[in-house]
Design a protein around this motif. Structure first.
Motif, PDB file in Angstrom:
ATOM      1  N   SER A   1      91.764  68.334 114.244  1.00 54.88           N
ATOM      2  CA  SER A   1      90.924  67.856 113.148  1.00 54.88           C
ATOM      3  C   SER A   1      91.161  68.791 111.976  1.00 54.88           C
ATOM      4  CB  SER A   1      89.441  67.884 113.539  1.00 54.88           C
ATOM      5  OG  SER A   1      88.994  69.227 113.690  1.00 54.88           O
ATOM      6  N   ALA A   2      90.667  68.389 110.811  1.00 54.02           N
ATOM      7  CA  ALA A   2      90.822  69.259 109.646  1.00 54.02           C
ATOM      8  C   ALA A   2      90.171  70.615 109.899  1.00 54.02           C
ATOM      9  CB  ALA A   2      90.214  68.588 108.416  1.00 54.02           C
TER      10      ALA A   2
ATOM     11  N   ARG B   1      89.917  76.032 109.845  1.00 54.61           N
ATOM     12  CA  ARG B   1      88.603  76.681 109.929  1.00 54.61           C
ATOM     13  C   ARG B   1      88.590  78.094 109.339  1.00 54.61           C
ATOM     14  NH1 ARG B   1      91.139  76.621 114.765  1.00 54.61           N
ATOM     15  NH2 ARG B   1      91.268  78.562 115.984  1.00 54.61           N
ATOM     16  N   LEU B   2      89.728  78.792 109.370  1.00 53.29           N
ATOM     17  CA  LEU B   2      89.795  80.135 108.797  1.00 53.29           C
ATOM     18  C   LEU B   2      90.234  80.115 107.336  1.00 53.29           C
ATOM     19  CD1 LEU B   2      91.480  82.038 111.789  1.00 53.29           C
ATOM     20  CD2 LEU B   2      89.043  81.684 111.322  1.00 53.29           C
ATOM     21  N   THR B   3      90.668  78.958 106.867  1.00 60.27           N
ATOM     22  CA  THR B   3      91.184  78.819 105.501  1.00 60.27           C
ATOM     23  C   THR B   3      90.118  78.295 104.553  1.00 60.27           C
ATOM     24  OG1 THR B   3      93.359  78.292 106.448  1.00 60.27           O
ATOM     25  CG2 THR B   3      93.021  77.771 104.119  1.00 60.27           C
ATOM     26  N   ILE B   4      89.368  77.302 105.003  1.00 64.92           N
ATOM     27  CA  ILE B   4      88.398  76.634 104.126  1.00 64.92           C
ATOM     28  C   ILE B   4      87.433  77.619 103.463  1.00 64.92           C
ATOM     29  CG2 ILE B   4      86.453  75.023 104.077  1.00 64.92           C
ATOM     30  CD1 ILE B   4      87.976  73.325 106.152  1.00 64.92           C
ATOM     31  N   PRO B   5      86.749  78.495 104.223  1.00 65.81           N
ATOM     32  CA  PRO B   5      85.773  79.363 103.550  1.00 65.81           C
ATOM     33  C   PRO B   5      86.379  80.337 102.559  1.00 65.81           C
ATOM     34  CG  PRO B   5      85.992  79.928 105.884  1.00 65.81           C
ATOM     35  CD  PRO B   5      86.736  78.660 105.684  1.00 65.81           C
ATOM     36  N   GLU B   6      87.618  80.767 102.800  1.00 65.68           N
ATOM     37  CA  GLU B   6      88.257  81.709 101.881  1.00 65.68           C
ATOM     38  C   GLU B   6      88.718  81.020 100.602  1.00 65.68           C
ATOM     39  OE1 GLU B   6      88.332  85.050 102.090  1.00 65.68           O
ATOM     40  OE2 GLU B   6      86.986  84.632 103.783  1.00 65.68           O
ATOM     41  N   LEU B   7      89.383  79.876 100.718  1.00 70.03           N
ATOM     42  CA  LEU B   7      89.821  79.165  99.516  1.00 70.03           C
ATOM     43  C   LEU B   7      88.626  78.662  98.723  1.00 70.03           C
ATOM     44  CD1 LEU B   7      92.968  77.064 100.577  1.00 70.03           C
ATOM     45  CD2 LEU B   7      92.833  79.409  99.706  1.00 70.03           C
TER      46      LEU B   7
ATOM     47  N   GLU C   1      97.277  82.915 112.963  1.00 73.65           N
ATOM     48  CA  GLU C   1      97.793  84.195 113.441  1.00 73.65           C
ATOM     49  C   GLU C   1      97.802  85.269 112.353  1.00 73.65           C
ATOM     50  OE1 GLU C   1     100.795  84.303 116.688  1.00 73.65           O
ATOM     51  OE2 GLU C   1     101.446  82.394 115.799  1.00 73.65           O
ATOM     52  N   HIS C   2      97.979  84.856 111.101  1.00 76.25           N
ATOM     53  CA  HIS C   2      97.983  85.797 109.976  1.00 76.25           C
ATOM     54  C   HIS C   2      97.044  85.283 108.890  1.00 76.25           C
ATOM     55  CE1 HIS C   2     101.364  88.209 111.537  1.00 76.25           C
ATOM     56  NE2 HIS C   2     101.824  87.056 111.991  1.00 76.25           N
ATOM     57  N   ALA C   3      95.820  84.984 109.294  1.00 78.52           N
ATOM     58  CA  ALA C   3      94.881  84.285 108.414  1.00 78.52           C
ATOM     59  C   ALA C   3      94.626  85.027 107.114  1.00 78.52           C
ATOM     60  CB  ALA C   3      93.560  84.043 109.152  1.00 78.52           C
TER      61      ALA C   3
ATOM     62  N   ASN D   1      95.750  83.452 103.578  1.00 80.25           N
ATOM     63  CA  ASN D   1      94.746  83.077 102.572  1.00 80.25           C
ATOM     64  C   ASN D   1      94.982  83.805 101.253  1.00 80.25           C
ATOM     65  OD1 ASN D   1      93.447  81.366 104.392  1.00 80.25           O
ATOM     66  ND2 ASN D   1      92.084  82.976 105.127  1.00 80.25           N
ATOM     67  N   ALA D   2      95.320  85.090 101.323  1.00 81.40           N
ATOM     68  CA  ALA D   2      95.584  85.849 100.099  1.00 81.40           C
ATOM     69  C   ALA D   2      96.802  85.301  99.366  1.00 81.40           C
ATOM     70  CB  ALA D   2      95.775  87.323 100.433  1.00 81.40           C
TER      71      ALA D   2
END
Length: 287
Positions: free
Chosen positions: A52-53, A58-64, A270-272, A276-277
């Motif tokens: 699912s999206a 899940r580790l990308t959405i809150p940071e972006l 693995e390199h969240a 993200n940065a």
């Protein structure tokens, strides 16, 4: 259009963070996450079983979402989006669903981040509707012709069981810490929700090399892309060969490639922090 009864219920929303908002896209009740403010970014997930999206991003959405409005849908056939009984799952149907989502949300132009299968859809969107795309990020992307890897054959040929899911997690991740028994059980449960496996098997039947061909975007169209493009790949990816991203780098005029060592198909997991940065910095250049 007749549909199967797979739309989210109130009870589902109490149980699963994978369920966000629901919007009608061409008659399809579409599950999507819409978080943050600022320039819009569309995240397109991959094609793993039970995906699912939220599971993908899940580790990308809150940071972006700290700097952008993040839109992350479950593509038709996946997750908690409704699965029409009469749909034919192919690149054209998936593209139409994405464009319909942008129209339903009133978004004329978005930055696009596509992972694996989602990278193919991102390329198709950018080549067919270049005016709708601001910038492009492709991670472990499908979208070119390449020989079917054993890893991708196993992913698309998945038969539901906890051991099979546990094996696939080890195919996806370089570091076995990211392929835990708990995650295997969680993703297995997602893969056996009503209708999920039937749709999944319909999407990727053998011979699976044919699906790679069907999802490929013409190289001439890719070479004509005007967008600034960030290409990301794990050096140790067993699902999509690094050679595909090297070829994309050759083809796309305004592109850059970042390769993560000791990393499989899950760069965003693995390199969240570094992923993200990197994406945040790339998207910030458009301001």
């Amino acid at each position: 259009m007749p549909t199967s009864d797979t739309s989210p219920t109130e009870g589902d929303q109490d149980r699963s963070p994978e369920i966000g908002r629901t919007i009608d896209v061409g008659g399809i009740a579409t599950n999507y996450h819409d978080v943050g403010d600022g320039a819009p970014v569309l995240l397109i997930h991959g094609s793993g079983p039970g995906v699912s999206a939220w599971a993908n991003w899940r580790l990308t959405i809150p940071e972006l979402a700290k700097q952008h409005r993040v839109i992350a849908p479950d593509i038709v056939g996946f997750g908690y989006t409704e699965r029409p009984d009469d749909i034919r799952y192919d690149a054209e149907a998936w593209l139409a669903h994405l464009v319909g989502l942008l129209d339903a949300l009133g978004l004329a132009k978005v930055a696009v981040v596509g992972n694996s299968f989602g990278g193919s859809l991102a390329l198709r969107l950018a080549t067919r509707h270049p005016e709708r795309v601001e910038r492009l990020v492709l991670m472990g992307s499908v979208g070119l012709l390449f020989p079917l890897t054993p890893g991708l054959d196993e992913v698309w040929g998945y038969e539901p069981s906890v051991p099979n899911m546990r094996h696939l997690l080890n195919v996806f991740a370089y570091d076995p810490r990211f392929a835990s028994d708990e995650l295997a059980e969680l993703r297995y449960r997602a893969s056996i929700r009503p209708g999920v496996q039937n749709a999944y098997a319909e999407m990727f039947p053998p011979p699976r090399q044919d699906k790679i061909t069907a999802m490929a975007v013409p190289e001439a169209a890719i070479a004509a892309l005007p967008h600034e493009t960030l290409i990301i790949h794990g050096r140790d990816d067993r699902v999509i060969p690094l050679a595909t991203s090297l070829r994309l780098l050759d083809l796309i005029p305004h592109s850059q490639l970042h390769v993560f060592a000791r990393c499989g198909h899950w760069v965003q997991i693995e390199h969240a922090n570094r992923f993200n940065a990197l994406v945040n910095a790339f998207l910030a250049e458009a301001r």
